[in-house]
Scaffold this motif. Structure first.
Motif, mmCIF file in Angstrom:
data_model
loop_
_atom_site.group_PDB
_atom_site.id
_atom_site.type_symbol
_atom_site.label_atom_id
_atom_site.label_comp_id
_atom_site.label_asym_id
_atom_site.label_seq_id
_atom_site.Cartn_x
_atom_site.Cartn_y
_atom_site.Cartn_z
ATOM 1 N N LEU A 186 46.752 30.334 25.608
ATOM 2 C CA LEU A 186 45.740 31.512 25.860
ATOM 3 C C LEU A 186 44.215 31.066 26.324
ATOM 4 O O LEU A 186 43.607 31.701 27.185
ATOM 5 C CB LEU A 186 45.519 32.358 24.715
ATOM 6 N N VAL A 187 43.778 30.014 25.845
ATOM 7 C CA VAL A 187 42.544 29.589 26.065
ATOM 8 C C VAL A 187 42.209 29.404 27.255
ATOM 9 O O VAL A 187 41.145 29.954 27.767
ATOM 10 C CB VAL A 187 42.024 28.155 25.215
ATOM 11 N N GLU A 188 43.038 28.752 28.229
ATOM 12 C CA GLU A 188 42.803 28.796 29.512
ATOM 13 C C GLU A 188 42.503 30.042 30.381
ATOM 14 O O GLU A 188 41.356 29.927 30.859
ATOM 15 C CB GLU A 188 43.797 27.783 30.269
ATOM 16 N N PRO A 189 43.361 30.904 30.529
ATOM 17 C CA PRO A 189 43.132 32.137 31.058
ATOM 18 C C PRO A 189 41.947 32.898 30.374
ATOM 19 O O PRO A 189 41.310 33.295 31.396
ATOM 20 C CB PRO A 189 44.496 33.086 30.903
ATOM 21 N N ILE A 190 41.763 32.924 29.337
ATOM 22 C CA ILE A 190 40.552 33.591 28.821
ATOM 23 C C ILE A 190 39.248 33.103 29.362
ATOM 24 O O ILE A 190 38.430 33.645 29.824
ATOM 25 C CB ILE A 190 40.496 33.663 27.280
ATOM 26 N N CYS A 191 39.316 31.583 29.417
ATOM 27 C CA CYS A 191 37.970 31.105 29.953
ATOM 28 C C CYS A 191 37.874 31.211 31.313
ATOM 29 O O CYS A 191 36.951 31.404 32.007
ATOM 30 C CB CYS A 191 38.253 29.287 29.729
ATOM 31 N N ASP A 192 39.032 31.183 32.106
ATOM 32 C CA ASP A 192 39.021 31.685 33.428
ATOM 33 C C ASP A 192 38.370 33.009 33.499
ATOM 34 O O ASP A 192 37.422 33.227 34.541
ATOM 35 C CB ASP A 192 40.338 31.774 34.066
ATOM 36 N N HIS A 193 38.908 34.012 32.966
ATOM 37 C CA HIS A 193 38.230 35.368 32.923
ATOM 38 C C HIS A 193 36.849 35.437 32.795
ATOM 39 O O HIS A 193 36.120 36.159 33.304
ATOM 40 C CB HIS A 193 39.020 36.366 32.031
ATOM 41 N N LEU A 194 36.420 34.391 31.550
ATOM 42 C CA LEU A 194 35.059 34.447 31.272
ATOM 43 C C LEU A 194 34.231 33.932 32.369
ATOM 44 O O LEU A 194 33.130 34.403 32.602
ATOM 45 C CB LEU A 194 35.006 33.407 29.999
ATOM 46 N N LYS A 195 34.601 33.007 33.082
ATOM 47 C CA LYS A 195 33.894 32.160 34.204
ATOM 48 C C LYS A 195 33.968 33.354 35.360
ATOM 49 O O LYS A 195 32.901 33.329 35.820
ATOM 50 C CB LYS A 195 34.793 31.059 34.349
ATOM 51 N N ARG A 196 34.833 34.040 35.561
ATOM 52 C CA ARG A 196 35.139 34.606 36.780
ATOM 53 C C ARG A 196 34.423 36.035 36.780
ATOM 54 O O ARG A 196 33.726 36.682 37.413
ATOM 55 C CB ARG A 196 36.572 34.930 37.063
ATOM 56 N N THR A 197 34.442 36.880 35.415
ATOM 57 C CA THR A 197 34.342 38.247 35.582
ATOM 58 C C THR A 197 32.555 38.367 35.583
ATOM 59 O O THR A 197 31.845 37.577 35.186
ATOM 60 C CB THR A 197 34.765 38.904 34.494
ATOM 61 N N GLY A 198 32.342 39.337 36.254
ATOM 62 C CA GLY A 198 30.839 39.930 36.195
ATOM 63 C C GLY A 198 30.797 41.181 35.241
ATOM 64 O O GLY A 198 29.410 41.545 34.840
ATOM 65 N N ALA A 199 31.886 41.692 34.757
ATOM 66 C CA ALA A 199 31.846 42.916 33.854
ATOM 67 C C ALA A 199 31.203 42.337 32.326
ATOM 68 O O ALA A 199 32.045 41.442 31.856
ATOM 69 C CB ALA A 199 33.136 43.500 33.693
ATOM 70 N N LYS A 200 30.259 42.711 31.899
ATOM 71 C CA LYS A 200 29.687 42.406 30.581
ATOM 72 C C LYS A 200 30.701 42.714 29.497
ATOM 73 O O LYS A 200 31.032 41.885 28.657
ATOM 74 C CB LYS A 200 28.413 42.990 30.241
ATOM 75 N N SER A 201 31.480 43.689 29.866
ATOM 76 C CA SER A 201 32.268 44.189 28.359
ATOM 77 C C SER A 201 33.245 43.099 28.384
ATOM 78 O O SER A 201 33.727 42.736 27.188
ATOM 79 C CB SER A 201 32.997 45.561 28.912
ATOM 80 N N LEU A 202 34.198 42.643 29.519
ATOM 81 C CA LEU A 202 34.961 41.681 29.292
ATOM 82 C C LEU A 202 34.681 40.527 29.162
ATOM 83 O O LEU A 202 35.324 39.654 28.188
ATOM 84 C CB LEU A 202 35.812 41.787 30.883
ATOM 85 N N ALA A 203 33.371 40.054 29.656
ATOM 86 C CA ALA A 203 32.842 38.674 29.264
ATOM 87 C C ALA A 203 32.478 38.771 27.709
ATOM 88 O O ALA A 203 32.878 37.839 27.028
ATOM 89 C CB ALA A 203 31.412 38.633 29.879
ATOM 90 N N PHE A 204 32.041 39.793 27.049
ATOM 91 C CA PHE A 204 31.688 39.975 25.576
ATOM 92 C C PHE A 204 33.138 39.832 24.998
ATOM 93 O O PHE A 204 33.295 38.930 23.888
ATOM 94 C CB PHE A 204 30.937 40.991 25.375
ATOM 95 N N GLU A 205 34.188 40.562 25.698
ATOM 96 C CA GLU A 205 35.511 40.388 24.846
ATOM 97 C C GLU A 205 36.003 39.007 24.742
ATOM 98 O O GLU A 205 36.573 38.355 23.742
ATOM 99 C CB GLU A 205 36.373 41.676 25.274
ATOM 100 N N CYS A 206 35.951 38.292 25.952
ATOM 101 C CA CYS A 206 36.461 37.020 25.849
ATOM 102 C C CYS A 206 35.795 36.218 24.837
ATOM 103 O O CYS A 206 36.274 35.307 24.313
ATOM 104 C CB CYS A 206 36.135 36.505 27.455
ATOM 105 N N VAL A 207 34.149 36.308 24.978
ATOM 106 C CA VAL A 207 33.629 35.429 23.946
ATOM 107 C C VAL A 207 33.941 35.629 22.663
ATOM 108 O O VAL A 207 34.015 34.954 21.769
ATOM 109 C CB VAL A 207 31.924 35.842 24.175
ATOM 110 N N ARG A 208 33.901 37.037 22.238
ATOM 111 C CA ARG A 208 34.388 37.341 20.847
ATOM 112 C C ARG A 208 35.730 36.753 20.529
ATOM 113 O O ARG A 208 35.958 36.197 19.611
ATOM 114 C CB ARG A 208 34.263 39.153 20.707
ATOM 115 N N THR A 209 36.819 36.704 21.393
ATOM 116 C CA THR A 209 37.950 36.445 21.132
ATOM 117 C C THR A 209 38.017 34.902 20.829
ATOM 118 O O THR A 209 38.820 34.300 19.963
ATOM 119 C CB THR A 209 39.066 36.579 22.567
#
Lengths: 947, 165
Positions: A259-282
């Protein structure tokens, strides 16, 4: 005629808009307007005209929802109106129902079943949607059971909107009627593959809720969620999937790697703060062992800190709090920002920052951090100030003062806290002062010093928030008076006039402490052959004696023996406190006078605690008075005898007080064995009968009769006496029997002899007979602490802190598993197990092979128990699938109903039993065990094809 | 899961109250009063989150936003994302804005039913189902049309009833 009247009604009826306007224009008390309107509504709602009824219901719903008006009386009218042909009225009716019906108490809900079913089958999608909404709010287990088939059909509805709503509703059905899982679950999972994103979102939302309650059952679905995580770009969907994975990750360690890899991908990619924060929290909450991911997340948190949005700052700090225990470096890196945030305008941010500051506190820096925090506390508003104090107290006392090395510092810090103007942490500080007193022997001199400073300050008595602290200070000063430099000062402080401001419970502590101080003070003076021994020399020497400073060494030789006899050796007036104020006869008389003056009035107090305690002290004073020279003149002949008695008495009391109090484990009560023959939960019905018997005797013979009969043996008439004797023996025998049975609750009889001893403190080790071994440990420990103190006075190591083996922490309450969730997950497991075979036929090849593997895993386990059952279990699983499909097709069929009556928790096992009965009945028990095994193995086997 | 949606004005008067679990009317009023007390104690330009464990249980959170005279409050638990809730609130406000063209507090006061209809299209039973405001507007307009149609039919039978007398 009725038509006409209803028309008139509707012509003159106020509409909802009129009502709202009226409410807005009405000047004065709204409630009178509302009650007037309610009267109208009550009439209108009974109208036969639907329009009138609907308007009335609408107005009522409005008043109910926004003004809290009770509308339970209209429940039936809402049901009536729901069958209307007109969409408008139906909507009003369903809205009324959903806003006002209580599923637990509104009993007419069942009358709605038929209408709801009809509306669920309607061709008008908005009608269906109305019904779906209404069901959510008013659903009862019965309703859920009856409507499951219709909702099940809607799970395949061609209208996406309806299908979404049906999916969301399924959650409620599962909750209230776990058997519906068997019907709906598969179709729910199928919807995960839908092309409509909204539908997938809805399904994932449902699984997110389900997984929150009981994640284990949904582990087999991890591959589907993984696919979404990798493929989807929808933020809503991804957030929910991440939420699910947070629940699943702890159950399956191997998930993390994938999971870590796709989550990090989303974190790097996304501009949405909500998703970024969710990735960080996860990452920080579930995958904190992946260093690089955590680095990335912490980097993102830093970005949040640089934004202007206070929300992002707050959430960033929150994420940092989660990561703090495992990666303190992350906090340290942001130390400046955290400290700065302590003075932020936003309370949320301040509180989070405070948590983080405390996370950084360790043995080495606790002094510095506390200094900083106390400074902040002085500057802050009262609420945050107390928050800071509370956090300091909590952090420092964690794990029995783990991080405190210098207790003298900590005790004086506690004393300083009292001086902070907004301090309201009285209770906590009280507890810690007393706790430290009991646990840390080396801290006692400082405790007494701090306690003295608090007691002699009359200003503190005026602040009710500090009363608890003063109570602790009084207790400490009394209990450890031997460390005091000036006991008479403490007595004066304890009896100062402003103590009248204290609540009586704390005043009682004050009096008790004064009692202790006084006793030990007198005892000291006796043991040093001080004042009272002067009495031996007679009246002639009195004048001389008075002017003399009476002081011999700290402990006279002859008395040391008696001290060593005490159960626990105590250093009375150790060398450090040699500077004790000289005890003069005058000072004793002064103190005695003071005691009499202050406590005299309290002897008539209505508070029993005060009354009893002050009487005790006054009694002691009385006793001493007799010994004092001024009184000696009159009764010289009693001198010798009386004096010895008094000495004896004071010594006894002093000994009683000198027994050390130690901390007691919170669980020690449980260790008291139940006496034999005691039956708890015994029915006490017969108590009435016994009490009835007692009723007459108790007042005369129970308490008084005995004493009279024993004292006035000779005086009373033999006739009457015998009668009383009879009564008393009867009652005493009953009493004795009671005592025999419930001896546990009686005080030990020896206690009665110690007249002047107060009630034993609640946590006195000696009173709990079973705490003996614990007490022994304590003694050992305290002895050790004594030794260490003597040995290493200069190095000042951390003093010994007495800890208990068990139960120093909070109670760990047994985890309660909700039955309902159990039922749902049981059913889900059933379905998922059955799902394997069918899912392979349905889905793509990759799935097929995986499900094969799944089955293989299952078979492996079966093999271990016996090769014979191999084929059987395969057949049986297929059989169950067939059953399932059947039950879906004829979901309204009897089979389901029949099942629902069975105990759901046993459902799985029962399923197995059924299977077996199809084959060989002999292997029943074995097969059952296999069932359990497959369940256990499930989690190991299924995610394999993820990896 | 979303536990409730509340609209109230800056004087604490509720304009829309929707709890997704049953709460008796008095308790709802009490909750609204206490929430208002919490909100009015908060300064401007601070974060939009408030801890409400004491009111709604252990992991309840609240996010609020103030639009002119109106506070919008979402109460939710740990299975929702805080920032996503703020976005959802934006969707809700946008939708109302479209439905009432420049929504004001008065629109919400006088359109009790319609505001409920809008909210119901977005959330069912605490689950977010629709996040596109245009989809919601479409559905709500269909509902309004049906209601109007029903009303125009309604007028006929009552008049015929009166004539037949």
């Amino acid at each position: 005629m009725s038509g006409g009247s209803s028309l008139l009604d509707s012509l003159f009826q106020r509409s909802l808009e009129d009502l709202i306007k009226g409410l807005r224009l009405y000047i004065g008390d709204e409630s009178s307007f509302i009650s007037k309107s309610l009267d109208e509504i009550r009439k209108e709602i009974k109208s036969t005209d639907q329009q009138t009824k609907a308007t009335a219901l609408q107005k009522l719903t409005y008043l109910h929802s926004l003004y809290g008006i009770d509308m339970s009386f209209a429940a039936f009218h809402a049901i009536e109106l729901s069958s209307s042909q007109h969409f408008n009225f139906k909507r009003i009716a369903y809205l009324a129902a959903s806003l006002s019906f209580d599923p637990l108490t509104t009993d007419v809900i069942l009358l709605l079943t038929h209408q709801l079913r009809k509306d669920l089958q309607s061709h008008n999608s908005h009608e269906v949607s109305l019904a779906l909404h209404a069901i959510y709010y008013i659903c009862t287990p019965d309703l859920a059971r009856d409507l499951t088939p219709e909702v099940f059909i809607l799970l395949n509805s061609s209208k996406g909107n309806i299908r979404k709503k049906a999916i969301a509703l399924v959650l409620r059905l599962f909750e209230l009627f776990p058997d519906s899982v068997r019907v709906c679950f598969k179709r729910l999972v199928e919807n995960l593959e839908n092309n409509d994103l909204g539908i997938v979102c809805a399904v994932v939302g449902v699984f997110c809720e389900l997984a929150c309650k009981e994640p284990k059952s949904y582990l087999p679905l991890a591959p589907e969620f993984y696919k979404i995580l990798v493929d989807s770009r929808n933020n809503w969907l991804l957030i929910k999937v991440l939420k699910i994975f947070v629940k699943l990750a702890p159950l399956e360690p191997r998930l993390g790697k994938r999971l870590v890899e796709p989550i990090c991908d989303h974190l790097k990619r996304t501009g949405a703060k909500s998703l970024a924060f969710e990735c960080v929290r996860t990452i920080v909450s579930s995958f904190s062992e992946h260093e690089s991911a955590v680095r990335l997340a912490v980097g993102k948190i830093k970005e949040f800190f640089n934004e202007d949005d206070p929300n992002l700052k707050y959430l960033g700090l929150q994420a940092l709090t989660i990561v703090a225990p495992k990666h303190l470096w992350a906090v340290m890196e942001n130390k400046d920002f955290v400290i700065k945030s302590l003075s932020d305008a936003d309370v949320n941010i301040k509180l989070e920052a405070l948590q983080l500051v405390l996370a950084m506190v360790s043995e080495d820096n606790v002094v510095d951090f506390c200094k900083v925090l106390i400074n902040y506390a002085l500057k802050s508003d009262p609420e945050f100030c107390n928050e800071i104090l509370g956090c300091i107290l909590l952090t420092c006392s964690k794990n029995v003062y783990e991080i405190i090395v210098d207790f003298d510092w900590y005790v004086s810090l506690l004393g300083e806290m009292v001086r902070i103007p907004h301090c309201q942490k009285g209770e906590e500080i009280e507890n810690q002062l007393v706790d430290i007193g009991m646990r840390v022997k080396d801290a006692r001199p400082e405790l007494v010093r701090v306690g003295r400073d608090l007691l002699i300050d009359p200003a503190l008595l005026g602040n009710p928030f500090l009363h608890r602290i003063l109570s602790a200070a009084a207790w400490v000063s009394g209990e450890y008076v031997q460390f005091s430099k000036n006991p008479s000062e403490i007595v004066e402080a304890l009896l100062q006039p402003r103590t009248s401001l204290l609540p009586s419970s704390i005043k009682a502590v004050y009096i008790q402490s004064a009692f202790k101080v006084l006793t030990l003070y007198l005892h000291y003076s006796i043991s040093t052959k001080g004042v009272i021994s002067s009495a031996f020399q007679g009246v002639a020497d009195l004048m001389q004696e008075n002017s003399q400073v009476v002081r011999t060494g700290p402990v006279a030789d002859s008395d040391t023996e008696s001290f060593e006899d005490m159960s626990i050796t105590h250093e009375w007036f150790p060398s450090t406190s040699l500077k004790v104020e000289p005890i003069t006869e005058e000072s004793i008389i002064n103190i005695l006078n003071l005691v009499e003056i202050t406590l005299g009035p309290l002897a008539g107090s209505h508070e029993v605690e005060l009354l009893e305690r002050s009487r005790n002290v006054l009694g002691l004073v009385e006793l001493i008075r007799e010994e004092l020279p001024g009184y000696l003149v009159k009764r010289e002949e009693d001198n010798d005898k009386g004096q010895r008695k008094t000495h004896e008495m004071i010594k006894l009391i002093a000994e009683a007080f000198s027994e050390e109090l130690g901390p007691v484990s919170a669980s020690s009560q449980e260790k008291v064995p139940m006496p034999e023959g005691m039956v708890l939960n015994q029915s006490l019905d017969d108590l009435d009968a016994i009490c009835g018997d007692f009723g007459l005797h108790i007042p005369t013979s129970f308490s008084l009769g005995r004493s009279i009969s024993s004292e006035k043996d000779d005086v009373t008439m033999s006739d009457r006496q015998s009668k009383e004797e009879l009564e008393s023996t009867e009652s005493t025998s009953l009493l004795a029997e009671h005592r025999k049975r419930h001896g546990l609750y009686y005080l030990q009889s020896q206690k009665k002899e110690m007249v002047y001893d107060d009630y034993p403190p609640a946590n006195d080790l000696k009173t709990g007979s079973n705490a003996d071994d614990e007490a022994d440990d304590l003694i050992k420990l305290t002895e050790q602490s004594l030794f260490t103190k003597k040995k290493a006075n200069q190095a000042r190591p951390r003093p010994v802190v007495v800890k208990l083996d068990d139960g120093d922490g909070p109670f760990i309450s047994a985890k309660k598993v909700e039955l309902k969730d159990d039922l749902i997950s049981g059913a889900v497991r059933d379905v998922l197990l059955g799902d394997e075979a069918t899912s392979s036929s349905r889905t793509k090849k990759s799935d097929k092979s995986s499900s094969k593997r799944r089955q293989k895993g299952k078979l492996d386990i079966d093999k271990s128990s016996g090769p014979k059952e191999d084929s059987k279990s395969m057949e049986s699983s297929e059989l169950e699938n067939a059953n399932l499909r059947k039950s879906k097709l004829h979901s309204r069929g009897k089979e389901k109903k029949h099942r629902s009556t069975a105990k759901d928790r046993d459902e799985h096992e029962e399923g197995d039993k059924q299977k077996v009965s199809h084959h060989h009945g002999k292997h029943k028990s074995r097969q059952r065990a296999d069932g359990a095994l497959t369940l256990a193995a499930q989690s190991n086997v299924i995610p394999d094809f993820l990896l | 899961m979303i536990k409730g949606v509340i609209l109230m004005n800056d004087k604490g008067k509720p304009r829309l109250v929707k709890f997704y679990d049953y709460h008796p009317a008095e308790k709802q009023q009490e909750l609204i009063r206490r929430l208002y007390a919490v909100l009015s104690s908060r300064a401007e330009n601070v974060s939009n989150f408030v801890k409400v464990d004491s009111l709604f249980g252990s992991d309840a959170r609240l996010v609020y936003k103030t639009y002119a005279t109106l506070h919008i409050l979402f109460i939710f638990d740990s299975s929702e994302n805080e920032l996503a809730m703020l976005d959802l609130m934006q969707v809700f406000v946008e939708t109302m804005d479209k439905c009432f063209s420049n929504v004001r507090e008065l629109d919400i006061v006088f359109n009790f039913n319609k505001v409920h209809a809008i909210l119901d299209e977005i959330i069912l039973g605490g689950q977010v189902l629709e996040t596109s405001s245009s989809e919601v507007v479409k559905a709500v307009e269909e509902i309004s049309k049906m209601e109007r149609a029903a009303n125009s039919i309604m007028a006929v039978p009552s008049i015929t009833g009166w004539q037949s007398r």
